[in-house]
Design a protein around this motif. Structure first.
Motif, PDB file in Angstrom:
ATOM      1  N   LYS A  36       0.837  -1.199   0.000  1.00 32.73           N
ATOM      2  CA  LYS A  36       0.000   0.000   0.000  1.00 32.73           C
ATOM      3  C   LYS A  36       0.877   1.257   0.000  1.00 32.73           C
ATOM      4  O   LYS A  36       0.596   2.231  -0.717  1.00 32.73           O
ATOM      5  CB  LYS A  36      -0.910  -0.008   1.224  1.00 32.73           C
ATOM      6  N   ALA A  37       1.963   1.222   0.773  1.00 35.15           N
ATOM      7  CA  ALA A  37       2.880   2.367   0.827  1.00 35.15           C
ATOM      8  C   ALA A  37       3.510   2.625  -0.529  1.00 35.15           C
ATOM      9  O   ALA A  37       3.637   3.773  -0.969  1.00 35.15           O
ATOM     10  CB  ALA A  37       3.966   2.122   1.874  1.00 35.15           C
ATOM     11  N   LEU A  38       3.892   1.551  -1.213  1.00 32.12           N
ATOM     12  CA  LEU A  38       4.512   1.690  -2.532  1.00 32.12           C
ATOM     13  C   LEU A  38       3.525   2.231  -3.563  1.00 32.12           C
ATOM     14  O   LEU A  38       3.863   3.090  -4.382  1.00 32.12           O
ATOM     15  CB  LEU A  38       5.079   0.345  -2.995  1.00 32.12           C
ATOM     16  N   THR A  47       5.336  -3.612 -10.521  1.00 38.35           N
ATOM     17  CA  THR A  47       6.609  -3.520  -9.794  1.00 38.35           C
ATOM     18  C   THR A  47       6.382  -3.704  -8.301  1.00 38.35           C
ATOM     19  O   THR A  47       7.106  -4.442  -7.630  1.00 38.35           O
ATOM     20  CB  THR A  47       7.272  -2.149 -10.065  1.00 38.35           C
ATOM     21  N   ALA A  48       5.361  -3.029  -7.762  1.00 35.02           N
ATOM     22  CA  ALA A  48       5.072  -3.110  -6.331  1.00 35.02           C
ATOM     23  C   ALA A  48       4.684  -4.529  -5.927  1.00 35.02           C
ATOM     24  O   ALA A  48       5.133  -5.040  -4.886  1.00 35.02           O
ATOM     25  CB  ALA A  48       3.945  -2.144  -5.964  1.00 35.02           C
ATOM     26  N   LYS A  49       3.869  -5.198  -6.744  1.00 40.52           N
ATOM     27  CA  LYS A  49       3.428  -6.560  -6.417  1.00 40.52           C
ATOM     28  C   LYS A  49       4.601  -7.545  -6.464  1.00 40.52           C
ATOM     29  O   LYS A  49       4.789  -8.357  -5.551  1.00 40.52           O
ATOM     30  CB  LYS A  49       2.332  -7.012  -7.378  1.00 40.52           C
ATOM     31  N   PHE A  51       7.737  -6.889  -6.166  1.00 40.70           N
ATOM     32  CA  PHE A  51       8.673  -6.548  -5.094  1.00 40.70           C
ATOM     33  C   PHE A  51       8.220  -7.118  -3.759  1.00 40.70           C
ATOM     34  O   PHE A  51       8.983  -7.776  -3.041  1.00 40.70           O
ATOM     35  CB  PHE A  51       8.812  -5.025  -5.003  1.00 40.70           C
ATOM     36  N   THR A  52       6.953  -6.883  -3.405  1.00 43.18           N
ATOM     37  CA  THR A  52       6.469  -7.357  -2.101  1.00 43.18           C
ATOM     38  C   THR A  52       6.370  -8.880  -2.056  1.00 43.18           C
ATOM     39  O   THR A  52       6.568  -9.489  -0.993  1.00 43.18           O
ATOM     40  CB  THR A  52       5.101  -6.721  -1.775  1.00 43.18           C
ATOM     41  N   ASP A  53       6.096  -9.515  -3.177  1.00 42.87           N
ATOM     42  CA  ASP A  53       6.088 -10.984  -3.216  1.00 42.87           C
ATOM     43  C   ASP A  53       7.481 -11.524  -2.913  1.00 42.87           C
ATOM     44  O   ASP A  53       7.638 -12.507  -2.168  1.00 42.87           O
ATOM     45  CB  ASP A  53       5.628 -11.487  -4.586  1.00 42.87           C
ATOM     46  N   ASP A  54       8.500 -10.882  -3.479  1.00 44.69           N
ATOM     47  CA  ASP A  54       9.887 -11.305  -3.232  1.00 44.69           C
ATOM     48  C   ASP A  54      10.261 -11.103  -1.770  1.00 44.69           C
ATOM     49  O   ASP A  54      10.906 -11.960  -1.151  1.00 44.69           O
ATOM     50  CB  ASP A  54      10.854 -10.502  -4.117  1.00 44.69           C
ATOM     51  N   VAL A  55       9.871  -9.945  -1.213  1.00 42.83           N
ATOM     52  CA  VAL A  55      10.184  -9.651   0.194  1.00 42.83           C
ATOM     53  C   VAL A  55       9.521 -10.677   1.109  1.00 42.83           C
ATOM     54  O   VAL A  55      10.142 -11.209   2.044  1.00 42.83           O
ATOM     55  CB  VAL A  55       9.732  -8.218   0.575  1.00 42.83           C
ATOM     56  N   LYS A  56       8.250 -10.986   0.829  1.00 44.59           N
ATOM     57  CA  LYS A  56       7.517 -11.958   1.657  1.00 44.59           C
ATOM     58  C   LYS A  56       8.178 -13.333   1.602  1.00 44.59           C
ATOM     59  O   LYS A  56       8.375 -13.989   2.631  1.00 44.59           O
ATOM     60  CB  LYS A  56       6.069 -12.059   1.175  1.00 44.59           C
ATOM     61  N   GLY A 255       8.600   9.099  -4.456  1.00 47.88           N
ATOM     62  CA  GLY A 255       9.644   8.162  -4.873  1.00 47.88           C
ATOM     63  C   GLY A 255       9.241   7.175  -5.935  1.00 47.88           C
ATOM     64  O   GLY A 255       9.983   6.240  -6.228  1.00 47.88           O
ATOM     65  N   GLY A 256       8.048   7.346  -6.529  1.00 46.24           N
ATOM     66  CA  GLY A 256       7.544   6.382  -7.503  1.00 46.24           C
ATOM     67  C   GLY A 256       8.447   6.185  -8.696  1.00 46.24           C
ATOM     68  O   GLY A 256       8.673   5.059  -9.140  1.00 46.24           O
TER      69      GLY A 256
END
Length: 446
Positions: A36-38, A47-49, A51-56, A255-256
């Motif tokens: 949500k922040a991204l 990109t956001a999805k 990225f967060t999938d990789d982090v998780k 920062g987008g």
């Protein structure tokens, strides 16, 4: 810089605060907040999805050591992943050819001409090059005049042909001029153009074919966020540029663009503009930017900026004056001028670990030094060289002359004298060591 994103990521990490370990549930909640922040920062959805999938995935695959908390672990993972998202490692300009031709492209108002001047200064002072600027914008009124003014500021020559309206011919002439006169870098400034303007896009493609540039830099206003990324993709399809320049990053709270552009166009960010001054240009380091986004500071960049203003001979002379307790207001103002050249004050303080978060709601004016400079400017040459001679009568005159209050003058005098005493003590190694021994021990000291 990126204040809004930093705040929202802080709130996301608080989900894990106090948690003893990482679980599917608390990580999922944190990842949701990060995504949500991204998206609020105008980061590309795909990109956001991704990225967060990789982090998780990485977070769930890690064992939390007793010495660190889940929040600390996720911060480390985020730092690594943000670094990779923005390019992984620094990508320098390829300037080995003689002459190296650099073509500047972008939209109207992105800051291309200003960047052209900054790049010339960087190449001349940091890379030891002999650059020639080429004024290829034949459409915008006063574009040539602007480039000539900037060229004069950075002491670099500029090739112009005011009798021609053909940017392709002007670019070719500029390259020929460089070869003839021994310039080893040619920077071709071009007109701003919309990606939907077919005639202008064909024109810059023709400039590229005529000059065969070794570097094509796409300059984009970072504050336009996702629009910047979309525009970059369209330009890249036509020009196949070699790198991106993000301007006005000092005013970008989201920062987008910085976070999305590499993943969308697969081209590195090579430079960032952090202000209007000619010195306000930095090579882009993904790892340092990741640390700043997460509020971890960027000490390396801060030191580098300080070193740019550092003069060894001046420093040696100043050291001698300090030892003899001869540090005066002329030296004081000189130090202020060097600090001001380093860039935006809030941006500089944000590079210190922990300080960025502490001052995020504090307004730090770049004109904060003006009252001090006004007070010192109201002193006579004798007073500036002999601070101890400034008695109460002189202080009252100085306050009146500077438009300040006598209390402001007294406060500055006290701070100056305290600083001078400390500087003298630390200039003596034996005295400095004694002071350090007298300091209280930390809980972790022996």
């Amino acid at each position: 810089m990126f204040d809004n994103l930093q705040d929202k990521l802080d709130r996301a990490f608080k989900v894990l605060k106090g948690q003893g370990n990482i679980t599917e549930i608390n990580v999922a909640e944190t990842i949701k907040e990060i995504r949500k922040a991204l998206l609020d920062a105008d980061v590309n959805y795909k990109t956001a999805k991704a990225f967060t999938d990789d982090v998780k995935q990485k977070a769930l695959g890690e064992n939390v050591l007793n010495s660190i908390s889940p929040g600390q672990l996720l911060t480390k993972i985020m730092n690594d992943e943000l670094t990779q998202l923005m390019g992984g490692s620094v990508t320098e300009l390829e300037i080995g050819k003689n002459p190296t031709v650099i073509l500047i492209a972008g939209l109207n108002g992105a800051g291309k001409t200003t960047f052209t001047g900054k790049l010339a200064k960087y190449l001349k002072e940091k890379r030891g090059k002999k650059p020639l600027l080429v004024a290829g914008d034949v459409y915008r009124p006063a574009a040539i005049d602007q480039l000539e003014v900037l060229a004069q500021q950075v002491d670099v020559p500029v090739y112009t042909n005011r009798d021609s309206n053909d940017p392709i011919a002007i670019a070719e002439e500029g390259v020929a001029e460089a070869k003839k006169n021994g310039y080893n870098v040619v920077i071709v400034d071009t007109a701003g153009r919309l990606a939907i303007d077919e005639a202008l896009m064909n024109e810059i493609t023709a400039v590229k074919e005529a000059t065969q540039p070794h570097e094509i830099l796409f300059v984009v206003d970072s504050m336009t966020g996702q629009d910047a990324v979309n525009t970059a993709k369209t330009f890249n399809d036509r020009l196949d540029f070699t790198g991106v320049v993000l301007t006005k990053l000092d005013g970008d709270t989201r920062g987008g663009a910085a976070l999305s552009i590499k993943s969308v166009v697969n081209k590195p960010i090579k430079f960032i503009g952090t202000g209007e001054k000619m010195e306000a240009l930095d090579v882009f380091y993904p790892d340092r930017m990741a640390s700043r986004i997460l509020g971890m500071g960027d000490v390396v960049s801060l030191v580098e900026r300080a070193q740019q203003q550092f003069d060894e001979k001046e420093a040696a002379a100043l050291q001698k004056k300090i030892r003899k307790n001869k540090f005066d207001f002329n030296d004081f103002v000189s130090q202020i001028q060097q600090i001001k050249k380093m860039g935006n004050m809030k941006d500089l303080m944000g590079m210190i670990p922990g300080v960025g978060k502490a001052i995020k709601d504090v307004d730090i004016d770049d004109d904060a030094f003006k009252p001090i400079e006004a007070i010192v400017g109201s002193m006579t040459p004798f007073e500036r060289e002999n601070p101890d001679a400034i008695d109460q009568k002189r202080r009252m005159r100085i306050a009146k002359g500077s438009g300040t209050d006598i209390n402001d003058v007294n406060k500055l005098m006290k701070q100056f004298n305290d600083m001078r005493k400390m500087m003298k003590q630390f200039s003596n190694p034996a005295a400095a060591a004694k002071m350090m021994r007298g300091m209280p021990r930390t809980p972790f000291g022996k």
